[in-house]
Design an enzyme around this catalytic site. Structure first.
Site, mmCIF file in Angstrom:
data_model
loop_
_atom_site.group_PDB
_atom_site.id
_atom_site.type_symbol
_atom_site.label_atom_id
_atom_site.label_comp_id
_atom_site.label_asym_id
_atom_site.label_seq_id
_atom_site.Cartn_x
_atom_site.Cartn_y
_atom_site.Cartn_z
ATOM 1 C CB CYS A 121 -0.969 -0.010 1.175
ATOM 2 S SG CYS A 121 -0.198 -0.318 2.780
ATOM 3 C CE1 TYR A 122 1.812 3.805 5.073
ATOM 4 C CE2 TYR A 122 2.864 1.747 5.711
ATOM 5 C CZ TYR A 122 2.085 2.840 6.025
ATOM 6 O OH TYR A 122 1.590 2.976 7.300
#
Length: 305
Positions: A121-122
């Site tokens: 996600c990051y």
């Protein structure tokens, strides 16, 4: 009809993928294979599921994902294609990075690969912001980059979810303060950076949502680069995408605004007179940051409309 086995379907990402695949299953476009709960850790039962599947989606801890990959490899040509949602294979040789919008030809590479790693996600936010600027020659691969990010607590797994939902949890926490977060090699490789970025993640007391922010000194960019040119480069990179939008800057950003969505919004916040800009990516850590990205990759790998 393609058959899909979600290995680890009871976890947060697995449940999200199953929910997103439901409309395709209901109209007969796919078949979902499911293992009995009591056999979910039985290697023989998992091997049997994989032998029946065209695609296995691994929603497992890293070591379990490596074990699942070995099981698939033992099946040889009759084994399924793999989409791994864990961290285990994101920078591994022989695996295609599952970020279709990352660069020209990436979607086609995913379409034809037998091994695809779903992005973190990051890194999804960071790579989306940085890769186009490096490719456009606006940002040197050797630049000193700092990345700050905040995620909803569902990104931390079961322990974080239970802590926040049972006791209220802390309002805000920095973590990964040894500065060796496991997503850093992924960010560095796919953002096309030569120098390791400084990455500081955090978690807030909200279930879903995420903002990745990257401060930029315009003086450190290529000669003549302006914040307007940064915005233009991002707009050019994602023109025509129905998932990634390059939006105008806002005075405030709510990290949870895209919760439940599979979209991502990119912005360049700027003040030319100060020589500063701030790049931001807003997404749902469980959407484009996990299950939503997996749905895109499944669609490409199985040629689903």
């Amino acid at each position: 009809m393609p058959r899909i086995f979600i290995d680890g379907e009871a976890g947060t990402t697995g449940l999200g993928i199953r929910e997103r695949l439901a409309p395709l299953r209901e109209r007969g476009a796919i078949e979902l294979l499911s293992i009995a709960h009591e056999h979910r850790k039985d290697p023989a039962a998992r091997r049997d599921m994989m032998a029946q599947a065209d695609l296995a989606v691994l929603c497992l801890p890293d070591d379990a994902a490596r074990t699942a990959t070995r099981i698939a490899d033992e099946l040889g040509e009759s084994g399924p294609r793999l989409l791994d949602a864990s961290t285990a294979h994101r920078v591994a040789e022989g695996w295609t990075y599952g970020f279709p919008e990352m660069t020209a030809g990436q979607a086609q590479a995913i379409r034809h690969s037998r091994r695809v790693s779903n992005p973190g996600c990051y890194p999804t936010g960071a790579v989306a912001l940085l890769r186009p600027l490096v490719e456009a020659g606006l940002l040197s691969p050797d630049a000193c980059i700092s990345i700050n990010a905040v995620s909803g607590y569902t990104g931390g797994g079961r322990a974080d979810i239970e802590a926040h939902e049972r006791t209220g949890g802390p309002a805000f926490e920095l973590y990964g303060l040894a500065l060796a977060h496991k997503h850093v090699p992924e960010i560095q490789r796919y953002a096309a950076l030569d120098r390791r970025p400084l990455f500081v993640p955090s978690v807030g007391h909200f279930p879903q949502g995420m903002i990745v922010s990257i401060p930029v000194h315009l003086a450190q960019l290529s000669w003549g680069a302006t914040s307007a040119r940064l915005h233009e480069a991002l707009s050019d990179a994602y023109a025509g995408s129905d998932v990634i939008s390059v939006c105008e800057a806002e005075a405030r950003l709510d990290a949870a605004a895209l919760a439940g969505s599979d979209r991502m919004e990119l912005r360049v916040h700027r003040e030319e007179s100060l020589g500063h800009a701030l790049l931001t990516a807003r997404l749902d850590n469980l959407g484009k940051g996990a299950s939503g990205a997996a749905l895109q990759n499944i669609g490409l790998m199985l040629d689903l409309a």
